[in-house]
Design a protein around this motif. Structure first.
Motif, mmCIF file in Angstrom:
data_model
loop_
_atom_site.group_PDB
_atom_site.id
_atom_site.type_symbol
_atom_site.label_atom_id
_atom_site.label_comp_id
_atom_site.label_asym_id
_atom_site.label_seq_id
_atom_site.Cartn_x
_atom_site.Cartn_y
_atom_site.Cartn_z
ATOM 1 N N THR A 58 -1.784 8.397 5.843
ATOM 2 C CA THR A 58 -0.891 8.783 4.287
ATOM 3 C C THR A 58 -0.013 9.628 4.487
ATOM 4 O O THR A 58 -0.014 10.350 5.569
ATOM 5 C CB THR A 58 -2.413 9.632 3.689
ATOM 6 N N GLU A 107 -6.523 9.881 -5.279
ATOM 7 C CA GLU A 107 -6.808 9.496 -4.257
ATOM 8 C C GLU A 107 -6.368 10.688 -3.094
ATOM 9 O O GLU A 107 -6.610 12.130 -3.124
ATOM 10 C CB GLU A 107 -4.997 9.318 -4.170
ATOM 11 N N GLU A 150 2.914 15.930 -2.463
ATOM 12 C CA GLU A 150 2.626 14.589 -2.664
ATOM 13 C C GLU A 150 1.875 14.004 -1.412
ATOM 14 O O GLU A 150 1.694 14.545 -0.295
ATOM 15 C CB GLU A 150 3.965 13.985 -2.859
ATOM 16 N N MET A 151 1.008 12.697 -1.959
ATOM 17 C CA MET A 151 1.010 11.038 -0.997
ATOM 18 C C MET A 151 0.868 9.882 -1.496
ATOM 19 O O MET A 151 1.303 9.759 -2.399
ATOM 20 C CB MET A 151 -0.879 11.457 -0.687
ATOM 21 N N GLU A 152 1.428 9.527 -0.358
ATOM 22 C CA GLU A 152 1.275 7.698 -0.588
ATOM 23 C C GLU A 152 0.649 7.063 0.750
ATOM 24 O O GLU A 152 0.706 7.809 1.865
ATOM 25 C CB GLU A 152 2.981 7.608 0.000
ATOM 26 N N HIS A 153 -0.196 6.563 0.831
ATOM 27 C CA HIS A 153 -1.511 5.440 1.357
ATOM 28 C C HIS A 153 -0.427 4.860 1.895
ATOM 29 O O HIS A 153 0.234 3.744 1.235
ATOM 30 C CB HIS A 153 -2.657 5.284 0.822
ATOM 31 N N LEU A 154 0.016 4.211 3.421
ATOM 32 C CA LEU A 154 0.916 2.826 4.221
ATOM 33 C C LEU A 154 -0.297 2.133 4.341
ATOM 34 O O LEU A 154 -0.470 2.250 5.288
ATOM 35 C CB LEU A 154 1.771 4.167 4.378
ATOM 36 N N SER A 155 0.880 0.702 3.913
ATOM 37 C CA SER A 155 0.384 -0.527 5.440
ATOM 38 C C SER A 155 0.588 0.093 6.158
ATOM 39 O O SER A 155 1.015 0.618 7.106
ATOM 40 C CB SER A 155 1.252 -1.382 4.451
ATOM 41 N N SER A 186 2.822 15.177 2.143
ATOM 42 C CA SER A 186 4.628 15.647 1.690
ATOM 43 C C SER A 186 3.406 17.528 0.775
ATOM 44 O O SER A 186 3.105 17.074 0.279
ATOM 45 C CB SER A 186 5.437 15.581 0.324
ATOM 46 N N LYS A 217 -6.200 16.289 -1.997
ATOM 47 C CA LYS A 217 -5.410 15.955 -2.989
ATOM 48 C C LYS A 217 -4.076 16.289 -2.910
ATOM 49 O O LYS A 217 -4.580 17.786 -3.278
ATOM 50 C CB LYS A 217 -6.334 15.737 -4.063
ATOM 51 N N GLY A 266 4.350 0.322 6.807
ATOM 52 C CA GLY A 266 5.097 1.366 7.158
ATOM 53 C C GLY A 266 4.825 2.634 7.863
ATOM 54 O O GLY A 266 5.688 3.312 8.335
#
Length: 152
Positions: free
Chosen positions: A8, A2, A133-138, A11, A52, A141
């Motif tokens: 996104t 990712e 860190e990373m997180e793709h959000l809806s 962090s 990434k 979100g």
């Protein structure tokens, strides 16, 4: 793997230094929502686009790209008679325009010098760090994070 794109949650570790290498600020973990939400400096956000987890970054931020140019018009001498009796150096005072906070820089016999510039205005900064860190959000979100931001 990712990559950082719009919406996104990122962090990262972040270190800010001046041009001489003096440490200005260091954060072991800073979180922000990527995608033009004005949570970090736009030039830094552009640099992080497509990176990434584990990638590092380093860039220079001119004053205009960070905390702004130093503005002499935001420095004023005020008579001590016009200020609170308990005024001290370092104290923050609200101006007539509540969006501006004035900091007492010095106190002389009859007056105080007030400054509304950000303490890092006029300074070129070197920003460096690593994506942790990373997180793709809806969309939901993203809305939740933006709602929390406005409640502060």
């Amino acid at each position: 793997m990712e990559k950082i794109t719009k919406n996104t949650l990122v962090s990262l570790s972040l270190k800010l230094e001046d041009e001489k290498g003096n440490l200005i600020d260091e954060s072991d973990e800073l979180m922000y929502l990527h995608g033009g939400y004005n949570q970090i400096f736009p030039k830094l956000e552009a640099e992080l686009e497509g990176k990434k987890v584990g990638d590092t970054f380093e860039l220079l931020l001119a004053p205009a790209e960070a905390f702004g140019e130093y503005d002499e018009s935001l420095v004023a001498k005020e008579s001590l008679q016009d200020l609170p009796e308990d005024v001290t150096v370092g104290m923050e005072l609200e101006g007539e325009n509540e969006a501006i906070a004035w900091v007492v820089e010095s106190i002389e016999d009859e007056y105080a010098v007030l400054n509304a510039n950000h303490e890092l205005a006029g300074i070129t900064l070197k920003a460096s760090g690593e994506i942790l860190e990373m997180e793709h959000l809806s969309d939901e979100g993203v809305d939740e994070i933006l709602k929390m931001e406005h409640e502060h």
